[in-house]
Design a protein around this motif. Structure first.
Motif, short mmCIF file in Angstrom:
data_model
loop_
_atom_site.label_atom_id
_atom_site.label_comp_id
_atom_site.label_asym_id
_atom_site.label_seq_id
_atom_site.Cartn_x
_atom_site.Cartn_y
_atom_site.Cartn_z
N VAL B 22 0.85 -1.19 0.00
CA VAL B 22 0.00 0.00 0.00
C VAL B 22 0.89 1.25 0.00
CG1 VAL B 22 -1.91 1.19 1.10
CG2 VAL B 22 -1.65 -1.29 1.37
N PHE B 23 1.99 1.15 0.75
CA PHE B 23 2.97 2.24 0.73
C PHE B 23 4.25 1.72 0.11
CE2 PHE B 23 0.01 3.32 4.07
CZ PHE B 23 -0.25 4.65 3.80
N ASP B 24 4.87 2.58 -0.71
CA ASP B 24 6.08 2.14 -1.39
C ASP B 24 7.22 1.90 -0.42
OD1 ASP B 24 4.93 2.19 -3.81
OD2 ASP B 24 5.80 4.11 -4.48
N ASP B 28 7.21 6.58 3.46
CA ASP B 28 5.86 6.99 3.08
C ASP B 28 4.87 6.72 4.21
OD1 ASP B 28 6.65 7.81 0.53
OD2 ASP B 28 6.52 5.77 -0.25
N VAL B 31 5.47 9.15 7.27
CA VAL B 31 4.92 10.50 7.11
C VAL B 31 3.39 10.43 7.20
CG1 VAL B 31 4.78 12.50 5.58
CG2 VAL B 31 6.91 11.22 5.75
N PHE B 32 2.82 9.38 6.58
CA PHE B 32 1.36 9.21 6.64
C PHE B 32 0.91 9.08 8.10
CE2 PHE B 32 -2.53 6.63 6.53
CZ PHE B 32 -3.30 7.35 5.61
N ALA B 35 1.03 12.36 9.95
CA ALA B 35 -0.09 13.24 9.61
C ALA B 35 -1.36 12.78 10.32
CB ALA B 35 -0.27 13.29 8.10
N TYR B 64 6.57 16.23 1.37
CA TYR B 64 6.90 15.74 2.72
C TYR B 64 7.65 16.81 3.51
CZ TYR B 64 5.63 10.94 1.42
OH TYR B 64 4.96 9.82 1.03
#
Lengths: 683, 140
Positions: B22-24, B28, B31-32, B35, B64
């Motif tokens: 889902v995330f590379d 990623d 940071v997600f 947030a 980012y």
């Protein structure tokens, strides 16, 4: 080593003195005599200081500078104290100098503050000299410090060598002259080394390697088994697929089922395509989420930050930073630039109140502009993401509906097939074929699952095998290391044994040699008429007096004079052993000997005249070159009578005790007598 | 040595990054999670951990970089933090630790979580038009 000349500059009471040493074979003694306190001990210390940097004064090096010179110096000036020893050694002339400046700190300062010592050593043919790079090391090679107590000694306490319980000093002296202390250190070191090796062996000597190899074997066996299972399952998978295809063909070939089977296969193909499409849509969802999904939660922060920064910029507060006045204004109106209320006592009020006004921009402006400029991009990305996701999710919903439809249709067609009974005997009916197909499909599903599990297991085992392989690699290295340690340990133990036994032998050999010399010389000088007194060095390294009683030697207490003589003859014996060893040029492994002078202070102690005479006779024989310091009281009489004819050079210490006002202690070396021309040819 | 922090990388990282793609990358998801943690006010001060997160990786995309600066500014209200990258990273780390706990609670079941995550973003994420217009309106 043969002493040539000693020069003293501002060294204690010697302001500027020099001393030539006799180097004549027949007149090998140099005499320096003077009153008590006139500087004999100072001269002995001059030797040890120039050679090893050691002095034996109670005040250490604190009172090394000449008082008179120090008194005359101006505050801030330095008085240079230096000693130079010139000597001849194995074909070269050497000049060793040690010097140390003393800085006068105040008008009454007679000691001075010592600076840095400098040492130099030059060698040459007597006219031109070259510097030696490592003076201390070279001096240590020429006349090792461990020998200094043998060659530069205070005669007052030399008799202690022959006192009871002093075997350690005798042993030490013998070891020193032979260089055995060096050997002993090596032995001790070897012992430590072999102990260390043994401890290391314990650490590495486990069965770790065989354990690992066993584990690896087990894993390999498991892997083998799993691979076989995999091959079997894959074969089964092929068989099932073929059989399922075959059933399809058969159903197509049967008139009753032909149409239904064609429809069924078309429906399955369609469903596969739909599933494929759904997978693509999900991939798209994933790739849009991965970087931009974050904006769903981060965008408000970016928006608010941009708004705040915009206001700061409009108020010209970014370049200069936030001023105290600005902060005060915000607090006063109780509202932040971001719109938050700043009520007294609230968290935000506290934050603003505690903010430090910035003095300079700190490049904040650039960062702020950058952040603000990216809001638009972020908004665009996020909008695209939302629209895209909405679209993709609705696509996916549609595909799911279609897939469900196809599934329903497939179920229907399969049910139809399952109801068609066979028209002919001995042939499978479409219903039976369909039932079998369902069974096979179920079986295929399970087989594929099994294959997946087996593949996972194989991956896991291979990973484990790789790790063990690595461990085995390092265990093998450790084992090889352990072998090496074992060999080293054995070698060190053998070497240790060898050294230990040759060390003991060598020590006894030297003892015997010393014993022989001591006995001969002692007998020749200390022999009392009625008594048959000998001096011996026992196997226990005791320097003892013995008397013949009947058939047996008995230990007897020696007088102080006798002990003095015994001790001197002992030192003399060591010097001659070293010289003989050197001259034989023996292929000595540990002990190559050397030619050394003896410098002794007051060897006549509190002896009676008879002993003084005997010792005086012995002194010229002690070494190739002998320097004797004596008090006037010791000198006058038998000592002078015996030694004067053997003295090549003779000095008197002319001492002014500095008791009178305006004077300071001062000694002059006055040459009294010179048998041979100083600076004569060296042997 | 470039700016960096240490952080925990629980199983959910493996699941969302390695297993389901889902995330590379871990960055990623980090940071997600930060947030999400910030938005939901889930902060774990001094979280720490045995993995390193480098500022060099976070600043790899401009967005980012902007997110880190904005969250840090919102946290402190101090414009000087815009040039203090280490501090920004630390704040991100505190929220990421809180955010990842939330994600683990909600997306750690079996099966592919992609669609659920997409729906989570659409449902709980910011509304584009409404917020954007009001803020841009303020600015203009």
């Amino acid at each position: 080593m043969e002493l040539e000349r000693l020069e003293l500059q501002n060294f204690r009471q010697f302001r500027d003195s020099s001393l030539e040493f006799s180097r004549d074979d027949d007149h090998n003694v140099t005499i320096i005599h003077g009153d008590n306190g006139s500087g004999k001990t100072t001269l002995l210390n001059a030797f040890t200081w120039v050679l090893y940097g050691d002095v034996n004064f109670e005040t250490g090096i604190d009172q090394l500078a000449n008082e008179g010179v120090m008194a005359a110096a101006s505050v801030g000036d330095s008085v240079e104290v230096s000693v130079t020893l010139t000597f001849y050694h194995e074909g070269d002339h050497y000049r060793a100098t040690r010097s140390l400046p003393y800085r006068k700190e105040h008008p009454e300062d007679l000691l001075g503050e010592p600076g840095d010592t400098t040492t130099s050593l030059e060698y040459g043919d007597g006219r031109t000299y070259e510097s030696v790079n490592n003076p201390e090391t070279r001096l240590e090679q020429i006349i090792p410090e461990r020998l200094s107590s043998l060659f530069f000694f205070d005669g007052e306490d030399i008799n202690e060598l022959a006192e009871t319980e002093n075997e350690d000093r005798i042993k030490e002296a013998i070891r020193n002259i032979m260089g055995l202390t060096v050997l002993e250190r090596s032995i001790r070191h070897l012992d430590e080394v072999s102990r260390r090796f043994r401890a290391e062996l314990k650490d590495t000597g486990s069965d770790q390697l065989s354990d690992l190899i066993n584990r690896e074997d087990k894993i390999e066996a498991q892997l083998e088994q799993k691979r076989e299972q995999l091959t079997t399952r894959q074969g089964r998978e092929d068989d099932l697929e073929q059989r399922i295809d075959k059933i399809g063909e058969e159903l197509e070939n049967l008139d009753e089922s032909h149409d239904i089977e064609e429809d069924l296969q078309a429906a399955e193909r369609q469903r596969e395509e739909l599933v494929e499409k759904r997978n693509e849509v999900e991939d798209e969802i994933r790739s849009s989420l991965t970087k931009d999904g974050v904006l769903g939660f981060a965008l408000p922060a970016i928006r608010e930050t941009t708004a705040d920064l915009n206001e700061l910029q409009e108020n010209d507060l970014l370049e200069t930073g936030v001023s105290q006045e600005f902060l005060d204004k915000l607090l006063e109106r109780e509202r932040c630039i971001c719109g938050r209320p700043l009520d007294e006592g609230s968290t935000y009020h506290e934050r603003v109140a505690s903010m430090e006004p910035a003095v300079e921009g700190d490049g904040i402006s650039e960062h702020a502009v950058q952040t603000m400029s990216r809001l638009e991009i972020a908004e665009t990305y996020y909008e695209t993401l939302r629209t895209g996701l909405d679209d993709l999710l609705s696509q996916r919903r549609e595909l799911n509906a279609k897939i469900d439809d196809q599934t329903e249709r497939i179920d229907e067609l399969e049910a139809n097939l399952a109801s068609l009974e066979s028209p002919e005997l001995g042939q499978q009916s479409p219903a039976e074929l369909q039932q079998e197909r369902e069974r096979r499909r179920e079986e295929l599903k399970n087989t594929v699952k099994d294959i997946g599990r087996i593949e996972d297991k194989i991956d896991e085992l291979e990973q484990e095998a790789m790790e063990i392989e690595t461990e085995i690699g390092s265990a093998r290295e450790e084992k090889a290391e352990a072998e090496l340690i074992r060999r080293r340990w054995k070698a060190s133990v053998e070497t240790w044994d060898n050294l230990e036994s040759s060390f003991t032998k060598l020590q006894q050999t030297v003892r015997q040699l010393a014993n022989k010399t001591v006995s001969e010389r002692f007998d020749s000088i200390a022999h009392k008429d009625e008594e048959d007194l000998h001096a011996v060095i026992t196997e226990e390294f005791k320097l003892e007096g013995r008397k013949r009683v009947g058939d047996q030697d008995e230990q007897v207490e020696m007088s102080r004079g006798e002990r003095q003589i015994a001790s001197l003859t002992f030192i003399g014996s060591l010097v001659s052993i070293a010289r003989e060893r050197h001259q034989e040029n023996a292929d000595a492994k540990y002990f190559s000997g050397g030619i050394y002078p003896i410098v002794m202070d007051s060897p006549f102690g509190a002896l009676d005249n008879q002993h003084r005479r005997q010792i005086s006779r012995e002194i010229p024989k002690l070494a190739q070159q002998v320097v004797v310091f004596a008090t006037d009281a010791q000198w006058n009489g038998p000592v002078a009578e015996e030694l004067e004819p053997r003295a090549g050079v003779q000095y008197r210490l002319d001492f002014d005790d500095g008791e009178q006002a305006g004077t300071h202690p001062e000694t002059d070396l006055v040459m009294e007598h010179e048998q041979v021309a100083s600076g004569g040819a060296s042997s | 040595v470039s700016d960096r922090i240490t952080y925990e990388r629980p199983q959910i990282y493996e699941r969302l990054v390695k297993e389901h793609d889902v995330f590379d990358s871990y960055v990623d998801l980090f940071v997600f999670a930060a947030a999400v943690g910030f938005r939901k006010d889930l902060k774990r001060p001094n979280a720490g951990g045995d993995k390193e997160m480098l500022w060099a990786n976070v600043r790899y995309t401009e967005i980012y970089e902007t997110i880190a600066a904005s969250i840090a500014y919102q946290e402190t209200g101090d414009p000087e933090i815009l040039s203090d990258e280490q501090r920004q990273l630390e704040i991100m780390g505190e929220y990421a630790a809180g955010g990842i706990e939330f994600l683990a609670d909600h997306f750690d079941g079996t099966g592919d979580p992609t669609v659920d995550l997409a729906e989570f973003i659409l449902e709980e994420g910011t509304q584009v038009q409404a917020d954007a217009e009001s803020v841009i309106g303020d600015v203009i």
